[in-house]
Design a protein around this motif. Structure first.
Motif, PDB file in Angstrom:
ATOM      1  N   LEU A 223      -5.185   3.955 -16.016  1.00  0.00           N
ATOM      2  CA  LEU A 223      -6.529   3.361 -16.088  1.00  0.00           C
ATOM      3  C   LEU A 223      -6.984   2.845 -14.724  1.00  0.00           C
ATOM      4  O   LEU A 223      -8.159   2.922 -14.383  1.00  0.00           O
ATOM      5  CB  LEU A 223      -6.542   2.222 -17.102  1.00  0.00           C
ATOM      6  N   GLU A 224      -6.065   2.304 -13.956  1.00  0.00           N
ATOM      7  CA  GLU A 224      -6.415   1.664 -12.672  1.00  0.00           C
ATOM      8  C   GLU A 224      -6.457   2.660 -11.517  1.00  0.00           C
ATOM      9  O   GLU A 224      -7.181   2.468 -10.554  1.00  0.00           O
ATOM     10  CB  GLU A 224      -5.398   0.535 -12.389  1.00  0.00           C
ATOM     11  N   GLY A 225      -5.640   3.717 -11.590  1.00  0.00           N
ATOM     12  CA  GLY A 225      -5.662   4.735 -10.540  1.00  0.00           C
ATOM     13  C   GLY A 225      -4.632   4.529  -9.446  1.00  0.00           C
ATOM     14  O   GLY A 225      -4.377   5.429  -8.661  1.00  0.00           O
ATOM     15  N   HIS A 226      -4.055   3.324  -9.357  1.00  0.00           N
ATOM     16  CA  HIS A 226      -2.951   3.084  -8.412  1.00  0.00           C
ATOM     17  C   HIS A 226      -2.028   2.056  -9.044  1.00  0.00           C
ATOM     18  O   HIS A 226      -2.465   1.184  -9.790  1.00  0.00           O
ATOM     19  CB  HIS A 226      -3.462   2.651  -7.032  1.00  0.00           C
TER      20      HIS A 226
ATOM     21  N   ALA B 123      -5.339  -7.045 -13.759  1.00  0.00           N
ATOM     22  CA  ALA B 123      -5.051  -8.067 -14.771  1.00  0.00           C
ATOM     23  C   ALA B 123      -5.839  -7.784 -16.050  1.00  0.00           C
ATOM     24  O   ALA B 123      -5.324  -7.932 -17.162  1.00  0.00           O
ATOM     25  CB  ALA B 123      -5.383  -9.455 -14.229  1.00  0.00           C
ATOM     26  N   ALA B 124      -7.106  -7.352 -15.887  1.00  0.00           N
ATOM     27  CA  ALA B 124      -7.930  -7.042 -17.068  1.00  0.00           C
ATOM     28  C   ALA B 124      -7.314  -5.880 -17.850  1.00  0.00           C
ATOM     29  O   ALA B 124      -7.218  -5.909 -19.081  1.00  0.00           O
ATOM     30  CB  ALA B 124      -9.354  -6.700 -16.624  1.00  0.00           C
ATOM     31  N   ILE B 125      -6.863  -4.864 -17.130  1.00  0.00           N
ATOM     32  CA  ILE B 125      -6.284  -3.673 -17.780  1.00  0.00           C
ATOM     33  C   ILE B 125      -4.943  -4.013 -18.431  1.00  0.00           C
ATOM     34  O   ILE B 125      -4.707  -3.700 -19.610  1.00  0.00           O
ATOM     35  CB  ILE B 125      -6.130  -2.545 -16.733  1.00  0.00           C
ATOM     36  N   VAL B 126      -4.077  -4.678 -17.680  1.00  0.00           N
ATOM     37  CA  VAL B 126      -2.750  -5.037 -18.216  1.00  0.00           C
ATOM     38  C   VAL B 126      -2.899  -6.000 -19.398  1.00  0.00           C
ATOM     39  O   VAL B 126      -2.219  -5.860 -20.424  1.00  0.00           O
ATOM     40  CB  VAL B 126      -1.874  -5.648 -17.093  1.00  0.00           C
ATOM     41  N   GLY B 127      -3.824  -6.956 -19.264  1.00  0.00           N
ATOM     42  CA  GLY B 127      -4.051  -7.907 -20.360  1.00  0.00           C
ATOM     43  C   GLY B 127      -4.537  -7.208 -21.612  1.00  0.00           C
ATOM     44  O   GLY B 127      -4.071  -7.490 -22.726  1.00  0.00           O
ATOM     45  N   GLY B 128      -5.452  -6.262 -21.454  1.00  0.00           N
ATOM     46  CA  GLY B 128      -5.976  -5.521 -22.610  1.00  0.00           C
ATOM     47  C   GLY B 128      -4.893  -4.679 -23.272  1.00  0.00           C
ATOM     48  O   GLY B 128      -4.787  -4.634 -24.504  1.00  0.00           O
ATOM     49  N   LEU B 129      -4.076  -4.026 -22.466  1.00  0.00           N
ATOM     50  CA  LEU B 129      -2.991  -3.207 -23.032  1.00  0.00           C
ATOM     51  C   LEU B 129      -1.994  -4.096 -23.781  1.00  0.00           C
ATOM     52  O   LEU B 129      -1.554  -3.761 -24.900  1.00  0.00           O
ATOM     53  CB  LEU B 129      -2.272  -2.431 -21.923  1.00  0.00           C
TER      54      LEU B 129
ATOM     55  N   ASP C 252       2.133  12.465 -11.998  1.00  0.00           N
ATOM     56  CA  ASP C 252       1.013  11.591 -12.338  1.00  0.00           C
ATOM     57  C   ASP C 252       1.473  10.226 -12.844  1.00  0.00           C
ATOM     58  O   ASP C 252       0.644   9.350 -13.106  1.00  0.00           O
ATOM     59  CB  ASP C 252       0.160  12.245 -13.447  1.00  0.00           C
ATOM     60  N   ALA C 253       2.782  10.055 -13.022  1.00  0.00           N
ATOM     61  CA  ALA C 253       3.263   8.842 -13.689  1.00  0.00           C
ATOM     62  C   ALA C 253       3.455   7.693 -12.710  1.00  0.00           C
ATOM     63  O   ALA C 253       4.022   7.869 -11.628  1.00  0.00           O
ATOM     64  CB  ALA C 253       4.578   9.140 -14.409  1.00  0.00           C
ATOM     65  N   GLY C 254       2.980   6.511 -13.091  1.00  0.00           N
ATOM     66  CA  GLY C 254       3.192   5.305 -12.293  1.00  0.00           C
ATOM     67  C   GLY C 254       4.512   4.666 -12.693  1.00  0.00           C
ATOM     68  O   GLY C 254       4.777   4.464 -13.878  1.00  0.00           O
ATOM     69  N   ARG C 255       5.354   4.346 -11.708  1.00  0.00           N
ATOM     70  CA  ARG C 255       6.652   3.722 -11.982  1.00  0.00           C
ATOM     71  C   ARG C 255       6.789   2.483 -11.105  1.00  0.00           C
ATOM     72  O   ARG C 255       6.119   2.361 -10.085  1.00  0.00           O
ATOM     73  CB  ARG C 255       7.798   4.696 -11.646  1.00  0.00           C
ATOM     74  N   ALA C 256       7.699   1.597 -11.474  1.00  0.00           N
ATOM     75  CA  ALA C 256       7.898   0.380 -10.675  1.00  0.00           C
ATOM     76  C   ALA C 256       9.271  -0.213 -10.924  1.00  0.00           C
ATOM     77  O   ALA C 256       9.831  -0.057 -12.014  1.00  0.00           O
ATOM     78  CB  ALA C 256       6.826  -0.654 -11.023  1.00  0.00           C
TER      79      ALA C 256
END
Ligand SMILES: Nc1ncnc2c1ncn2[C@@H]1O[C@H](COP(=O)(O)OP(=O)(O)OP(=O)(O)O)[C@@H](O)[C@H]1O
Ligand SMILES: [Mg+2]
Length: 295
Positions: free
Chosen positions: A126-129, A97-103, A149-153
């Motif tokens: 930034l989070e690693g997972h 939440a801290a990372i997503v909020g900052g972005l 290396d890319a995170g997808r969802a």
């Protein structure tokens, strides 16, 4: 111009969906960012207050800086106010939440419309997972994966009326410590059972809440982590024994009970053990939200 951000807590894994499933919850951190000056001033109220660093190393500040850099922008100084509600180190996705909020704040500061897929990708770096960040960005029920290396969802619409009760102990468990307990190799039968149950859980969460109990059975990670959180595993077993679909939330030690129409009712979940807090939550439908405007 001031930017405001609201970002949800998340629960990852949900039993068999290890490292892939995420659910956004109606428990939020709120950020207010006001540009000005040359350095950062950070104020924190709620969880993390008096504990987290109040300088450039603050996780939200780091994410704002990373977001600005990815957008090719620079904001030399700003004041960040964090009104936190998500407990830290408990398996409810406070770091995501801290990372997503900052972005998201970086998008707001530069007047750029939020590109949610891009935020998932940056937040994953930034989070690693990707599992918690996916739900925090997209809301609802998410399935995350990595390509190279890319995170997808992808986001799926949870069945209407899905609820969650979070039982949060006072103790913390380091994600690293919880991961260290997992074996390198698991029996084929356990892997096969989990593959089937995670597929079933997609059906249960999206339109068959009556199947939540059987669909939340896990054989890949929860039991292995018992030494790091014996009370949480005991609570999961007790709740499941009384017919409630309880799981370890993320890397623990929080225990989450899911409930939905036609299924087991989370409202019938018992009071928490002594010293634990109980949060009665719904599913956040939209993920992180950002508003910019003059104060
Ligand atoms: N809102 C925040 N502001 C600043 N730092 C934070 C914030 N939220 C989390 N952190 C940092 O992240 C740490 C907690 O991260 P950790 O990944 O261990 O737990 P979690 O994210 O709450 O749970 P999980 O990842 O299992 O869902 C905190 O100790 C703190 O250093
Ligand atoms: Mg975390």
């Amino acid at each position: 111009m001031t930017v405001r951000v609201r970002v949800p807590a998340t629960s990852a894994n949900l039993g068999p969906g290890f490292d892939a499933f995420g659910l956004a919850l109606t428990l939020y951190d709120e950020l207010t960012v006001t540009p000005g000056g040359s350095g950062v001033t950070v104020e924190v109220v709620g969880p993390g207050e008096g504990e987290v660093a109040l300088d450039e190393s603050h996780l939200v500040v780091r994410a704002i800086r990373a977001g600005l850099e990815s957008l090719g922008a620079a904001v030399p100084g700003f004041t960040l106010r964090c009104e936190n509600r998500i407990p830290h180190g408990r398996g409810l996705g406070s770091s995501s939440a801290a990372i997503v909020g900052g972005l998201a704040a970086a998008y707001g500061l530069t007047g750029t419309p939020l590109d949610r897929d891009q935020v998932v990708s940056l937040a994953h770096q930034l989070e690693g997972h990707p599992d918690n960040v996916a739900a925090s960005v997209l809301g609802g029920f998410t399935i995350a994966w990595t390509e190279g290396d890319a995170g997808r969802a992808v986001r799926l619409e949870p069945v209407e009326g899905l609820t969650a009760v979070a039982y949060v102990p006072q103790t913390r468990v380091l994600t690293k410590a919880a991961r260290g307990l997992l074996p390198d190799v698991v029996p084929h039968g356990d892997a096969a059972a989990n593959a089937g149950k995670s597929a079933l859980l997609v059906a249960a969460l999206t339109n068959r809440p009556d199947l939540l109990m059987t669909a939340t059975e896990d054989r890949l990670h929860q039991e292995y982590r018992e030494p790091a959180m014996p009370e949480s595993l005991a609570l999961v077993q007790k709740l499941r024994g009384s017919g409630l679909p309880a799981v370890i939330s993320g890397a623990g030690p929080t225990v989450l009970v899911l409930g939905g129409p036609g299924g087991t009712s989370a409202a019938s979940a018992p009071e928490p053990p002594d010293g634990w807090s109980r949060y009665d939550l719904g599913v956040d439908p939209v993920g992180v939200q950002v508003w910019s405007g003059a104060v």
